[in-house]
Structures are given as C-alpha cells and as structure tokens.
Motif scaffolding. Sequence first.
Motif, mmCIF file in Angstrom:
data_model
loop_
_atom_site.group_PDB
_atom_site.id
_atom_site.type_symbol
_atom_site.label_atom_id
_atom_site.label_comp_id
_atom_site.label_asym_id
_atom_site.label_seq_id
_atom_site.Cartn_x
_atom_site.Cartn_y
_atom_site.Cartn_z
ATOM 1 N N LYS A 20 0.822 -1.217 0.000
ATOM 2 C CA LYS A 20 0.000 0.000 0.000
ATOM 3 C C LYS A 20 0.855 1.266 0.000
ATOM 4 O O LYS A 20 0.422 2.310 -0.441
ATOM 5 N N ASP A 21 2.102 1.172 0.455
ATOM 6 C CA ASP A 21 2.965 2.342 0.526
ATOM 7 C C ASP A 21 3.908 2.472 -0.664
ATOM 8 O O ASP A 21 4.459 3.533 -0.898
ATOM 9 N N CYS A 22 4.121 1.398 -1.365
ATOM 10 C CA CYS A 22 5.122 1.391 -2.421
ATOM 11 C C CYS A 22 4.692 2.271 -3.587
ATOM 12 O O CYS A 22 3.549 2.243 -4.025
ATOM 13 N N GLU A 23 5.654 3.059 -4.082
ATOM 14 C CA GLU A 23 5.368 3.951 -5.206
ATOM 15 C C GLU A 23 5.319 3.202 -6.533
ATOM 16 O O GLU A 23 4.970 3.755 -7.551
ATOM 17 N N ASN A 24 5.692 1.941 -6.524
ATOM 18 C CA ASN A 24 5.698 1.140 -7.745
ATOM 19 C C ASN A 24 4.907 -0.134 -7.459
ATOM 20 O O ASN A 24 5.409 -1.238 -7.534
#
Length: 157
Positions: free
Chosen positions: A148-152
Amino acid sequence: MADKALIEKAKKIFEYFLSKKGSRKTPERFSVIDELYSLPEDEHMDVEGLFLSMRNKGYTISRATIYNTLDLLVESGLAVKHQFKDKVALYEQALTYKHHDHHVCNQCRKIREFSDPKINEIKETVGAEFNSSIKSHSLVLYGDCLIKDCENKLDLV
C-alpha cells in the motif's frame, strides 16, 4: 528553502580546499555547491539529476565538470557518495551530515534514511572483538515497501 549561510560556509571551506590543493576556483564548481546544498538534507542526487536541474536553471555546465566537482566535494568532506545495489552513485551534502543508514525498496527504489543506536553497539562490539577502532560503517537494507505504501505497486490480482 536553501540555507544561504550553510551554502556560504560550504563555499568558504571549498575555496580553502581548492587553494591548498592548487586547483582552479571556477564559477561552475561553486554552482555545484549551490545546487547540492539547495536540496533537502535527506535527499540523494545523481550526476544526471544535478545536470538536468542545473541546465533547467540556466547553468552552462558539463557532466564532466559535475563529476569532477563532486569528486572534489567528497574529498573535501563537503559531500557523501553512496553506491546502492544497481543504482548509479548518489550524493548528499555533508556539512550537516549525521551518520545514518539506508533502506532501499527493491520495487520503487525509494531510499529511506534511519538511525538505530543498536547499530553503534554492534560496531563497538565488533571493534573490540577485532581490536580495532572502527571509524565508519555503511549499512544498506534492501526490501520491499508494504504494497500500500510502495510507489511502484505490483498488480497482485
């Protein structure tokens, strides 16, 4: 907002360093200090990023000058160079540098800084075990951001 006093201090230190070394004091070299020290303290920048940023601001400077100046800044103690896994070298300002370690996401490549006093305890223990006065260390942890936090984000559906 860049700390003008910090930039001026870095320039004075660099000027003294270049004088001692017998190197030229060119406006281009000092413009690299302006750019590097205008970044947020925790930001890491590569040569290409500096080059594009400086070109967009109207500087006329070559990549070679940036590479050479960054090497001088590292040598003078005004910049820190990091090499993360498969990334190109990244630099950060060093005048206000407080030692920290890094977490790099395998997916989005975001770099996060952290400090943990337990790491210093390990450093002291290892130093005592090897009868060594450890002066520095480098720790980089590679992992995956929480989805949920990953930019990719990966499409897991």
